[in-house]
Design a protein around this motif. Structure first.
Motif, PDB file in Angstrom:
ATOM      1  N   ALA A  29       0.841  -1.203   0.000  1.00 27.13           N
ATOM      2  CA  ALA A  29       0.000   0.000   0.000  1.00 27.13           C
ATOM      3  C   ALA A  29       0.879   1.257   0.000  1.00 27.13           C
ATOM      4  O   ALA A  29       1.869   1.318   0.718  1.00 27.13           O
ATOM      5  CB  ALA A  29      -0.916   0.001   1.219  1.00 27.13           C
ATOM      6  N   PRO A  30       0.506   2.245  -0.809  1.00 24.34           N
ATOM      7  CA  PRO A  30       1.327   3.472  -0.909  1.00 24.34           C
ATOM      8  C   PRO A  30       1.016   4.469   0.221  1.00 24.34           C
ATOM      9  O   PRO A  30       0.633   5.611  -0.033  1.00 24.34           O
ATOM     10  CB  PRO A  30       0.936   4.026  -2.273  1.00 24.34           C
ATOM     11  CG  PRO A  30      -0.479   3.598  -2.454  1.00 24.34           C
ATOM     12  CD  PRO A  30      -0.583   2.252  -1.791  1.00 24.34           C
ATOM     13  N   VAL A  31       1.149   3.997   1.458  1.00 23.04           N
ATOM     14  CA  VAL A  31       0.930   4.874   2.617  1.00 23.04           C
ATOM     15  C   VAL A  31       2.122   4.743   3.553  1.00 23.04           C
ATOM     16  O   VAL A  31       2.937   3.823   3.417  1.00 23.04           O
ATOM     17  CB  VAL A  31      -0.382   4.514   3.351  1.00 23.04           C
ATOM     18  CG1 VAL A  31      -1.588   4.790   2.481  1.00 23.04           C
ATOM     19  CG2 VAL A  31      -0.388   3.081   3.812  1.00 23.04           C
ATOM     20  N   ASP A  32       2.211   5.655   4.528  1.00 22.74           N
ATOM     21  CA  ASP A  32       3.347   5.601   5.442  1.00 22.74           C
ATOM     22  C   ASP A  32       3.203   4.443   6.432  1.00 22.74           C
ATOM     23  O   ASP A  32       2.137   3.835   6.573  1.00 22.74           O
ATOM     24  CB  ASP A  32       3.534   6.933   6.157  1.00 22.74           C
ATOM     25  CG  ASP A  32       2.319   7.356   6.956  1.00 22.74           C
ATOM     26  OD1 ASP A  32       1.248   6.774   6.745  1.00 22.74           O
ATOM     27  OD2 ASP A  32       2.452   8.269   7.795  1.00 22.74           O
ATOM     28  N   LEU A  33       4.298   4.138   7.119  1.00 21.85           N
ATOM     29  CA  LEU A  33       4.368   2.972   8.001  1.00 21.85           C
ATOM     30  C   LEU A  33       3.376   3.056   9.152  1.00 21.85           C
ATOM     31  O   LEU A  33       2.803   2.039   9.551  1.00 21.85           O
ATOM     32  CB  LEU A  33       5.799   2.812   8.524  1.00 21.85           C
ATOM     33  CG  LEU A  33       6.088   1.545   9.321  1.00 21.85           C
ATOM     34  CD1 LEU A  33       5.820   0.315   8.471  1.00 21.85           C
ATOM     35  CD2 LEU A  33       7.521   1.552   9.815  1.00 21.85           C
ATOM     36  N   SER A  34       3.134   4.239   9.695  1.00 25.84           N
ATOM     37  CA  SER A  34       2.195   4.363  10.814  1.00 25.84           C
ATOM     38  C   SER A  34       0.771   3.999  10.385  1.00 25.84           C
ATOM     39  O   SER A  34       0.026   3.371  11.143  1.00 25.84           O
ATOM     40  CB  SER A  34       2.229   5.774  11.394  1.00 25.84           C
ATOM     41  OG  SER A  34       1.844   6.721  10.430  1.00 25.84           O
ATOM     42  N   THR A  35       0.393   4.355   9.175  1.00 26.52           N
ATOM     43  CA  THR A  35      -0.927   3.985   8.661  1.00 26.52           C
ATOM     44  C   THR A  35      -1.021   2.482   8.468  1.00 26.52           C
ATOM     45  O   THR A  35      -2.037   1.863   8.802  1.00 26.52           O
ATOM     46  CB  THR A  35      -1.217   4.712   7.336  1.00 26.52           C
ATOM     47  OG1 THR A  35      -1.111   6.120   7.551  1.00 26.52           O
ATOM     48  CG2 THR A  35      -2.593   4.388   6.812  1.00 26.52           C
ATOM     49  N   LYS A  36       0.024   1.863   7.946  1.00 29.01           N
ATOM     50  CA  LYS A  36       0.050   0.407   7.776  1.00 29.01           C
ATOM     51  C   LYS A  36      -0.078  -0.292   9.133  1.00 29.01           C
ATOM     52  O   LYS A  36      -0.791  -1.279   9.265  1.00 29.01           O
ATOM     53  CB  LYS A  36       1.337  -0.036   7.083  1.00 29.01           C
ATOM     54  CG  LYS A  36       1.410   0.367   5.633  1.00 29.01           C
ATOM     55  CD  LYS A  36       2.711  -0.082   5.010  1.00 29.01           C
ATOM     56  CE  LYS A  36       2.824   0.380   3.570  1.00 29.01           C
ATOM     57  NZ  LYS A  36       4.023  -0.099   2.906  1.00 29.01           N
TER      58      LYS A  36
END
Length: 86
Positions: A29-36
């Protein structure tokens, strides 16, 4: 192998495949690590809640079945005692 074991094995494989694909999509997913991490925590908490719900429903059903068996046995005993008095 009986049908029940086949059913359980198929469901286990399906859940494993679903978690693998979900993990892969989370990783890519193209999101930052905290969102993952937030999404992963949600997945884990949802899984735990579903396991608890299924266990609760199963325990509830088994309890109702046991109560019904006890009630049936009690009624049969009362009837046999009543019929035996004559």
């Amino acid at each position: 192998m009986n049908a029940n074991q086949t059913y359980i094995m198929f469901n286990t494989a399906s859940v494993g495949a679903a978690y693998f694909m979900l993990g892969l999509s989370l990783w890519l997913a193209p999101v930052d690590l905290s969102t993952k991490g937030y999404w992963a925590m949600g997945i884990l908490l949802l899984t735990g809640s579903l396991v608890n719900l299924v266990k609760y429903r199963t325990d509830e059903r088994l309890s109702a079945e046991m109560s019904a068996k006890i009630e049936k046995a009690r009624n049969e005993k009362l009837i046999s005692e009543y019929v035996g008095k004559e």
